[in-house]
Design a protein around this motif. Structure first.
Motif, PDB file in Angstrom:
ATOM      1  N   MET A   1     -74.729  99.531 -52.342  1.00 13.15           N
ATOM      2  CA  MET A   1     -75.094 100.945 -52.295  1.00 13.15           C
ATOM      3  C   MET A   1     -75.256 101.376 -50.839  1.00 13.15           C
ATOM      4  SD  MET A   1     -77.923 101.308 -55.350  1.00 13.15           S
ATOM      5  CE  MET A   1     -78.814  99.858 -54.772  1.00 13.15           C
ATOM      6  N   LYS A   2     -74.476 102.357 -50.446  1.00 13.46           N
ATOM      7  CA  LYS A   2     -74.592 102.876 -49.089  1.00 13.46           C
ATOM      8  C   LYS A   2     -75.662 103.947 -49.009  1.00 13.46           C
ATOM      9  CE  LYS A   2     -71.909 104.813 -45.264  1.00 13.46           C
ATOM     10  NZ  LYS A   2     -70.590 105.317 -44.817  1.00 13.46           N
ATOM     11  N   TYR A   3     -75.800 104.727 -50.097  1.00 15.53           N
ATOM     12  CA  TYR A   3     -76.771 105.823 -50.094  1.00 15.53           C
ATOM     13  C   TYR A   3     -77.717 105.706 -51.283  1.00 15.53           C
ATOM     14  CZ  TYR A   3     -73.850 108.098 -46.590  1.00 15.53           C
ATOM     15  OH  TYR A   3     -73.146 108.383 -45.454  1.00 15.53           O
ATOM     16  N   ILE A   4     -78.948 106.163 -51.074  1.00 14.60           N
ATOM     17  CA  ILE A   4     -79.983 106.228 -52.096  1.00 14.60           C
ATOM     18  C   ILE A   4     -80.572 107.635 -52.059  1.00 14.60           C
ATOM     19  CG2 ILE A   4     -82.253 105.338 -52.801  1.00 14.60           C
ATOM     20  CD1 ILE A   4     -81.438 102.664 -51.545  1.00 14.60           C
ATOM     21  N   GLY A   5     -80.926 108.153 -53.228  1.00 19.82           N
ATOM     22  CA  GLY A   5     -81.568 109.458 -53.265  1.00 19.82           C
ATOM     23  C   GLY A   5     -83.072 109.317 -53.110  1.00 19.82           C
ATOM     24  N   VAL A   6     -83.640 109.969 -52.121  1.00 15.05           N
ATOM     25  CA  VAL A   6     -85.087 109.916 -51.875  1.00 15.05           C
ATOM     26  C   VAL A   6     -85.622 111.342 -51.874  1.00 15.05           C
ATOM     27  CG1 VAL A   6     -86.933 109.177 -50.330  1.00 15.05           C
ATOM     28  CG2 VAL A   6     -84.833 107.817 -50.509  1.00 15.05           C
ATOM     29  N   ASN A   7     -86.398 111.663 -52.891  1.00 14.28           N
ATOM     30  CA  ASN A   7     -86.994 112.995 -53.015  1.00 14.28           C
ATOM     31  C   ASN A   7     -85.958 114.107 -52.855  1.00 14.28           C
ATOM     32  OD1 ASN A   7     -89.610 111.983 -53.486  1.00 14.28           O
ATOM     33  ND2 ASN A   7     -89.927 111.698 -51.288  1.00 14.28           N
ATOM     34  N   GLY A   8     -84.820 113.909 -53.512  1.00 16.90           N
ATOM     35  CA  GLY A   8     -83.790 114.936 -53.562  1.00 16.90           C
ATOM     36  C   GLY A   8     -82.801 114.930 -52.425  1.00 16.90           C
ATOM     37  N   ALA A   9     -82.956 114.016 -51.478  1.00 17.53           N
ATOM     38  CA  ALA A   9     -82.050 113.972 -50.318  1.00 17.53           C
ATOM     39  C   ALA A   9     -81.264 112.667 -50.311  1.00 17.53           C
ATOM     40  CB  ALA A   9     -82.849 114.108 -49.024  1.00 17.53           C
ATOM     41  N   LEU A  10     -79.975 112.758 -49.998  1.00 18.24           N
ATOM     42  CA  LEU A  10     -79.180 111.549 -49.838  1.00 18.24           C
ATOM     43  C   LEU A  10     -79.605 110.850 -48.550  1.00 18.24           C
ATOM     44  CD1 LEU A  10     -75.559 112.656 -50.832  1.00 18.24           C
ATOM     45  CD2 LEU A  10     -77.277 111.492 -52.221  1.00 18.24           C
ATOM     46  N   GLU A  33     -86.386 104.991 -65.308  1.00 19.30           N
ATOM     47  CA  GLU A  33     -85.414 105.052 -66.387  1.00 19.30           C
ATOM     48  C   GLU A  33     -84.084 104.528 -65.860  1.00 19.30           C
ATOM     49  OE1 GLU A  33     -85.692 106.050 -69.616  1.00 19.30           O
ATOM     50  OE2 GLU A  33     -87.841 106.464 -69.386  1.00 19.30           O
ATOM     51  N   THR A  34     -83.402 103.753 -66.684  1.00 15.47           N
ATOM     52  CA  THR A  34     -82.042 103.330 -66.351  1.00 15.47           C
ATOM     53  C   THR A  34     -81.099 103.889 -67.409  1.00 15.47           C
ATOM     54  OG1 THR A  34     -82.377 101.222 -67.518  1.00 15.47           O
ATOM     55  CG2 THR A  34     -82.722 101.243 -65.137  1.00 15.47           C
ATOM     56  N   PHE A  35     -79.996 104.401 -66.970  1.00 12.95           N
ATOM     57  CA  PHE A  35     -78.994 104.940 -67.877  1.00 12.95           C
ATOM     58  C   PHE A  35     -77.648 104.866 -67.193  1.00 12.95           C
ATOM     59  CE2 PHE A  35     -81.460 108.240 -65.757  1.00 12.95           C
ATOM     60  CZ  PHE A  35     -80.510 108.994 -65.083  1.00 12.95           C
ATOM     61  N   ARG A  36     -76.601 105.160 -67.914  1.00 13.58           N
ATOM     62  CA  ARG A  36     -75.271 105.090 -67.337  1.00 13.58           C
ATOM     63  C   ARG A  36     -74.514 106.388 -67.591  1.00 13.58           C
ATOM     64  NH1 ARG A  36     -70.567 101.888 -69.933  1.00 13.58           N
ATOM     65  NH2 ARG A  36     -69.589 103.626 -68.853  1.00 13.58           N
ATOM     66  N   THR A  37     -73.395 106.496 -66.931  1.00  5.87           N
ATOM     67  CA  THR A  37     -72.547 107.668 -67.118  1.00  5.87           C
ATOM     68  C   THR A  37     -71.337 107.309 -67.965  1.00  5.87           C
ATOM     69  OG1 THR A  37     -71.216 107.244 -65.127  1.00  5.87           O
ATOM     70  CG2 THR A  37     -73.216 108.589 -64.870  1.00  5.87           C
ATOM     71  N   ALA A  86     -71.288 105.031 -63.177  1.00  5.14           N
ATOM     72  CA  ALA A  86     -72.383 104.391 -62.460  1.00  5.14           C
ATOM     73  C   ALA A  86     -73.511 103.961 -63.385  1.00  5.14           C
ATOM     74  CB  ALA A  86     -72.947 105.319 -61.378  1.00  5.14           C
ATOM     75  N   TYR A  87     -74.194 102.958 -62.922  1.00  2.00           N
ATOM     76  CA  TYR A  87     -75.490 102.512 -63.440  1.00  2.00           C
ATOM     77  C   TYR A  87     -76.526 103.273 -62.618  1.00  2.00           C
ATOM     78  CZ  TYR A  87     -79.300  98.961 -64.007  1.00  2.00           C
ATOM     79  OH  TYR A  87     -80.465  98.300 -64.252  1.00  2.00           O
ATOM     80  N   ILE A  88     -77.343 104.078 -63.276  1.00  2.00           N
ATOM     81  CA  ILE A  88     -78.308 104.930 -62.586  1.00  2.00           C
ATOM     82  C   ILE A  88     -79.723 104.428 -62.859  1.00  2.00           C
ATOM     83  CG2 ILE A  88     -79.186 107.273 -62.277  1.00  2.00           C
ATOM     84  CD1 ILE A  88     -76.265 107.047 -61.548  1.00  2.00           C
ATOM     85  N   ASN A 110     -93.257 110.128 -55.479  1.00  2.00           N
ATOM     86  CA  ASN A 110     -91.953 109.930 -54.845  1.00  2.00           C
ATOM     87  C   ASN A 110     -90.889 109.753 -55.926  1.00  2.00           C
ATOM     88  OD1 ASN A 110     -92.430 109.921 -51.954  1.00  2.00           O
ATOM     89  ND2 ASN A 110     -93.640 108.072 -52.303  1.00  2.00           N
ATOM     90  N   HIS A 111     -89.736 110.367 -55.700  1.00  2.00           N
ATOM     91  CA  HIS A 111     -88.620 110.290 -56.640  1.00  2.00           C
ATOM     92  C   HIS A 111     -87.470 109.542 -55.957  1.00  2.00           C
ATOM     93  CE1 HIS A 111     -90.129 113.485 -59.521  1.00  2.00           C
ATOM     94  NE2 HIS A 111     -90.964 113.601 -58.496  1.00  2.00           N
ATOM     95  N   ILE A 112     -87.084 108.431 -56.546  1.00  2.00           N
ATOM     96  CA  ILE A 112     -86.057 107.570 -55.958  1.00  2.00           C
ATOM     97  C   ILE A 112     -84.905 107.428 -56.943  1.00  2.00           C
ATOM     98  CG2 ILE A 112     -85.579 105.358 -54.846  1.00  2.00           C
ATOM     99  CD1 ILE A 112     -87.868 106.922 -53.540  1.00  2.00           C
ATOM    100  N   LEU A 113     -83.696 107.627 -56.460  1.00  2.00           N
ATOM    101  CA  LEU A 113     -82.514 107.576 -57.307  1.00  2.00           C
ATOM    102  C   LEU A 113     -81.520 106.551 -56.758  1.00  2.00           C
ATOM    103  CD1 LEU A 113     -81.519 109.180 -59.829  1.00  2.00           C
ATOM    104  CD2 LEU A 113     -80.242 110.627 -58.247  1.00  2.00           C
ATOM    105  N   PHE A 114     -81.159 105.582 -57.615  1.00  2.00           N
ATOM    106  CA  PHE A 114     -80.156 104.580 -57.270  1.00  2.00           C
ATOM    107  C   PHE A 114     -78.916 104.800 -58.126  1.00  2.00           C
ATOM    108  CE2 PHE A 114     -84.183 102.499 -56.337  1.00  2.00           C
ATOM    109  CZ  PHE A 114     -83.945 101.851 -55.126  1.00  2.00           C
ATOM    110  N   ALA A 115     -77.753 104.572 -57.551  1.00  2.00           N
ATOM    111  CA  ALA A 115     -76.496 104.588 -58.298  1.00  2.00           C
ATOM    112  C   ALA A 115     -75.668 103.402 -57.824  1.00  2.00           C
ATOM    113  CB  ALA A 115     -75.735 105.892 -58.068  1.00  2.00           C
ATOM    114  N   LYS A 116     -75.327 102.520 -58.752  1.00  2.00           N
ATOM    115  CA  LYS A 116     -74.534 101.348 -58.392  1.00  2.00           C
ATOM    116  C   LYS A 116     -73.427 101.166 -59.422  1.00  2.00           C
ATOM    117  CE  LYS A 116     -77.160  97.732 -60.817  1.00  2.00           C
ATOM    118  NZ  LYS A 116     -77.858  96.438 -60.659  1.00  2.00           N
TER     119      LYS A 116
END
Length: 298
Positions: A1-10, A33-37, A86-88, A110-116
């Motif tokens: 993962m090159k980017y992570i979402g932190v509080n709405g910002a890449l 929560e984990t979910f996929r697309t 993605a796996y979110i 804090n809101h953290i978003l991962f996509a792999k």
């Protein structure tokens, strides 16, 4: 993962941090929560957000979210990481607070978003679903901290179970899921999945009273079974009953429905199950078809 979402910002992964006083870090106060697309769209997102919101309310973590903004954030994060599917993982931690147990509600989550990338075996959702093994563990499922199990940042029980699983050579060889029992010896759930089994044309799954996570996929499977007119039972079951099952499968939001064809005992003995689940018209095959149709893949 090159980017992570932190509080709405890449944010570049190397720069994505939270403060050491975040109670998610200090006390495990937070949920995820984990979910996929499917076709780039998060699946069952409303259900995941509803569970997350309910959990946050129980923990005193403020949770106000614009769903459309979240979807746009997920899509931007996927694009930035070069992902079509993605796996979110979406995490809400309690946020910074003074050292010590809180006397009131939290105010700065804090809101953290991962996509792999999706695991290789699940990147393509059309085709044959591979069966897997299920290893019985001696590590018991702990009881929930409250009335219902939350998908919280406190994951020690699952990690201890994974450490035990890695000590079983056959489980490692077959890439098995680990099966945890309650302290009373009843079937509970896997380390990352819910359990279902079929016997005499009836679908069974452990009752929520066993302390299992009320999985999003678990709930959908029960709805799909009801729509099909399949008899369902939720109750207290023993490991021995799985040896008599016509079919067994595990569910979670990434793996969908994962059939089990091999049971592994702690002493190293094994029990091979039939491949009846592969037959057209079997309960497992029907539910997998309906699940993928719901996801827009059939």
């Amino acid at each position: 993962m090159k980017y992570i979402g932190v509080n709405g910002a890449l944010t570049e992964a190397a720069d994505a941090v939270i403060h050491v006083s975040d109670h998610g870090f200090l006390y495990g106060m937070g949920l995820f929560e984990t979910f996929r697309t499917y076709k780039g769209v998060p699946f069952l997102l409303d259900r995941h957000l509803h569970r997350l919101a309910e959990g946050c309310q129980m923990l005193g973590i403020p949770f106000q979210l614009d769903k459309n903004q979240l979807i746009a954030h997920i899509q931007s994060l996927m694009t930035a990481n070069g992902l079509n599917e993605a796996y979110i993982r979406y995490t809400v931690s309690a946020g910074e607070e003074v050292l010590g147990l809180p006397s009131g509600d939290y105010t700065r989550p804090n809101h953290i978003l991962f996509a792999k990338p999706l695991p290789a075996s699940h990147a393509e959702t059309v085709g044959t679903t591979a069966a897997s093994a299920l290893q019985l563990l001696r590590t018991p499922r702990n009881t929930p901290e409250g009335e219902v199990r939350l998908k919280s940042l406190h994951y020690m029980n699952n990690i201890l179970a994974k450490r035990e699983l890695q000590q079983h050579a056959a489980a490692v060889q077959h890439k098995a899921e680990g099966m945890m029992l309650t302290a009373d010896g009843f079937l509970a759930e896997g380390m990352v999945s819910n359990l279902f089994f079929v016997r005499n044309d009836t679908l069974y799954t452990p009752d929520l009273s066993t302390g299992i996570l009320p999985g999003i996929t678990r709930g959908l499977i029960l709805e799909l079974a009801q729509a099909r007119g399949i008899r369902c039972g939720q109750g207290l079951y023993r490991w021995d009953e799985l040896r008599l099952a016509d079919a067994i499968f595990m569910t979670n939001s990434i793996q969908e429905i994962r059939p089990v064809n091999l049971l592994l005992e702690p002493d190293g003995t094994t029990h091979q199950l039939s491949d009846a689940w592969t037959q057209a018209g079997s309960i497992t095959a029907l539910l997998l078809h309906d699940y993928r149709e719901k996801a827009g893949m059939n």
